[in-house]
Structures are given as structure tokens and as C-alpha cells.
Design a protein around this motif. Structure first.
Motif, PDB file in Angstrom:
ATOM      1  N   GLN A   1       0.893  -1.150  -0.055  1.00  0.00           N
ATOM      2  CA  GLN A   1      -0.125  -0.099  -0.016  1.00  0.00           C
ATOM      3  C   GLN A   1       0.836   1.256  -0.152  1.00  0.00           C
ATOM      4  OE1 GLN A   1      -2.679  -0.345   3.406  1.00  0.00           O
ATOM      5  NE2 GLN A   1      -3.908  -1.643   2.231  1.00  0.00           N
TER       6      GLN A   1
ATOM      7  N   SER B   1       1.094   4.203  -2.819  1.00  0.00           N
ATOM      8  CA  SER B   1       0.306   5.487  -2.513  1.00  0.00           C
ATOM      9  C   SER B   1       1.090   6.641  -3.211  1.00  0.00           C
ATOM     10  CB  SER B   1       0.204   5.517  -0.962  1.00  0.00           C
ATOM     11  OG  SER B   1       1.676   5.584  -0.355  1.00  0.00           O
ATOM     12  N   ARG B   2       0.247   7.631  -3.576  1.00  0.00           N
ATOM     13  CA  ARG B   2       0.942   8.857  -4.044  1.00  0.00           C
ATOM     14  C   ARG B   2       1.838   9.633  -3.149  1.00  0.00           C
ATOM     15  NH1 ARG B   2      -0.541  14.411  -4.686  1.00  0.00           N
ATOM     16  NH2 ARG B   2       0.369  15.130  -6.548  1.00  0.00           N
TER      17      ARG B   2
END
Length: 310
Positions: free
Chosen positions: A71, A75-76
Motif C-alpha cells: 500500500q 500510495s501517491r
């Protein structure tokens, strides 16, 4: 009688009572060292363990595998944080090293007022990153800083809004970090230059080498181990930077200046996501190890070569 050797005095035996202070010192030092190592290693292993769980505010030992790591990588905010770290790290390391080396070379000319200049250049190192960030936030603030000052002088069209520009704000962090760390680099470089044999300078002068060529081709390579040490110290400082960004930009505008350390703090202490925060902390630790392990190998090899010559 003259010339007759005197009998040697017997060496008094040390009482076991006299050895108690040394024994206590060793015991105390051993306990402290064991506690310190156990604290670091123990909590590191515990953090790794928690990163594989879904812990929130309190630890929960339900194994979820590499969920948080995947994750994070996708994730940005983590991608932006590592891009910012790349820009900040390169700018900070190259800038602080270059400015520090230039200052060291200038001071090495034995100029008048050398002690005063060294104190001035080293002064920023006495400040914390929080103080540095706060001061530079004032200086770069468009409403009260450099922009307002220049406009007050008559240049009413002058603009310097890097601090509020998403594309340029990270360079404000770079500038502030260079200002603080370049004096440290200067001190190490100057110590290395002053430790060189004076015959090197004389030989270079006899060969007709210009000052720039003498330093770049002879002096700097001669202090290469110090250069490597400075680069490694600055690199690990860049990876661990948190308080400078917090005080200067708070990670903004938006997430434009967010670094991995800010992400760790956000997950752990603001969102209460202990599992995700631990995963981010472990990834940050791996980044540090990527820097420190090659440096440790380099130092070991250098000592081995030195021992072989001896």
C-alpha cells in the motif's frame, strides 16, 4: 660498595580490594552498553514485527503479511515523498559539499580574520533545524520576507514566492539545509587540508600548477576519505530530515515538500495507524542501511589496505 647492583625491590601485590573500582566500572559500562544495544535492536525488531500487523492505536498481533508495504509503495504520498527526498538529498548534499569545500579552500589561504570567519560559518550548526526552518520561513514568506523587503526599496514588481509554489517550495528546504550544514562540511575539509604535508603545496607550485588545479587535482584527492565521510554524513542527515520541513513548510503547499519522515509521523501519531507507520519506518531504515553498509565496507577495506602497507 661502588658499582654493586642494588637488589630489586619486590613489587607489592595489589589487594583484591583495590581491583573493586575497576571491576565496578567494567560492570556498569557493560550494563549500559547492553541496555543501549538491547533498546535499539529490541525496538527495531518490534517495529518490524508490528509492520506486518494491522495495529492502530494499540498493538495487534494479527499477521497481514506485506499489505502495508504494498500500500505504501502504491500510495501517491509515499511516491511524492521519495521524489522530494531525491531532489532534496541531491541538492542538499551537492550544495553543502560544494559550498563547504569552497569556504575551506578560501580560509586555507590563511586570510586575515580567519578565526572570526570560521566562527561565522560554523554558527548555523549551533542552531537546531527547528530554529533554521522558522527563520527561513520568515525570510521566504512573500508578505514579510525578502519579497516585501525588496518591494519596500522601490522594486514593486519584484516577486519571490517560492515558499508558496508547489514546484519550487522543495528548493526552499534545500537552501535552508545548505545554509546550516555547509559550515560543518567546511570544518572537516579545512582540517583535512591543514593536515596535508606542506611539500605537496611546494611541489605543485614548482610545477606551475594554478591554485584551482592544485586543489582539484592534488589536494582534494589527497583528502578523499574525508570527502567520502562528509558525503555519507550529509546523506544520512538528508534521509532523516524531519524537523526542518515541519518548521519551514509543514510539508506543504499540499504535500509538495513532504519527506518520508513526515509520512512516518503522519501515520504513527496523527492517523493512529501503527502498522502502516511501522512499515514506513522500516522502509526508511532500509534506506539508511543502503547508505551506511557500503560506507562501513569502504572503511573496512581502507583500514585493511592501510594495515597491509604497514
Amino acid at each position: 660498595m661502588p658499582g654493586q647492583a642494588r637488589p630489586a625491590r619486590p613489587v607489592p601485590r595489589r589487594s583484591w580490594l583495590s581491583e573493586i573500582p575497576d571491576l565496578l566500572t567494567r560492570i556498569v559500562a557493560g550494563v549500559i552498553a547492553t541496555a543501549a544495544v538491547g533498546y535499539v535492536v529490541g525496538f527495531t525488531l518490534w517495529t518490524v514485527l508490528i509492520s506486518f500487523t494491522d495495529s492502530t492505536l494499540l498493538p495487534e498481533y494479527n499477521f497481514v503479511g506485506f499489505k502495508h508495504y504494498w500500500q505504501l509503495l502504491n500510495s501517491r504520498i509515499w511516491q511524492v515523498a521519495y521524489l522530494n527526498l531525491t531532489i532534496y538529498g541531491l541538492g542538499f548534499i551537492l550544495g553543502a559539499t560544494g559550498v563547504g569545500l569552497l569556504l575551506a579552500i578560501l580560509i586555507d589561504q590563511k586570510i586575515r580574520g580567519e578565526n572570526v570567519l570560521r566562527t561565522i560559518y560554523l554558527y548555523p550548526m549551533a542552531l537546531s533545524f527547528v530554529v533554521t526552518g522558522t527563520v527561513w520561513a520568515w525570510l521566504l514568506n512573500p508578505t514579510i520576507g525578502v519579497e516585501q523587503f525588496v518591494r519596500g526599496l522601490g522594486w514593486t514588481q519584484f516577486k519571490f514566492g517560492w515558499l508558496v509554489d508547489r514546484d519550487l517550495a522543495i528548493y526552499c528546504v534545500v537552501i535552508a539545509a545548505i545554509w546550516q550544514a555547509s559550515g560543518f562540511a567546511m570544518a572537516l575539509f579545512l582540517a583535512g587540508l591543514r593536515s596535508l604535508d606542506g611539500d605537496l603545496y611546494k611541489a605543485a607550485a614548482i610545477d606551475g600548477a594554478s591554485p584551482a588545479r592544485m586543489y582539484l587535482r592534488i589536494m582534494v584527492p589527497a583528502i578523499w576519505p574525508i570527502v567520502v565521510s562528509v558525503l555519507v554524513i550529509l546523506l544520512q542527515t538528508a534521509i532523516k530530515t524531519y524537523d526542518l520541513v515541519r518548521a519551514l513548510t509543514a510539508g506543504g503547499p499540499g504535500i509538495a515538500t513532504t519527506l518520508p519522515t513526515n509520512v512516518v509521523y503522519d501515520y504513527m501519531f496523527q492517523r493512529g495507524l501503527m502498522g502502516a507507520g511501522s512499515a514506513a519506518a522500516v522502509m526508511l531504515l532500509l534506506s539508511l542501511l543502503i547508505v551506511l553498509l557500503p560506507y562501513a565496507i569502504f572503511q573496512r577495506l581502507r583500514r585493511g589496505k592501510g594495515g597491509g602497507h604497514g
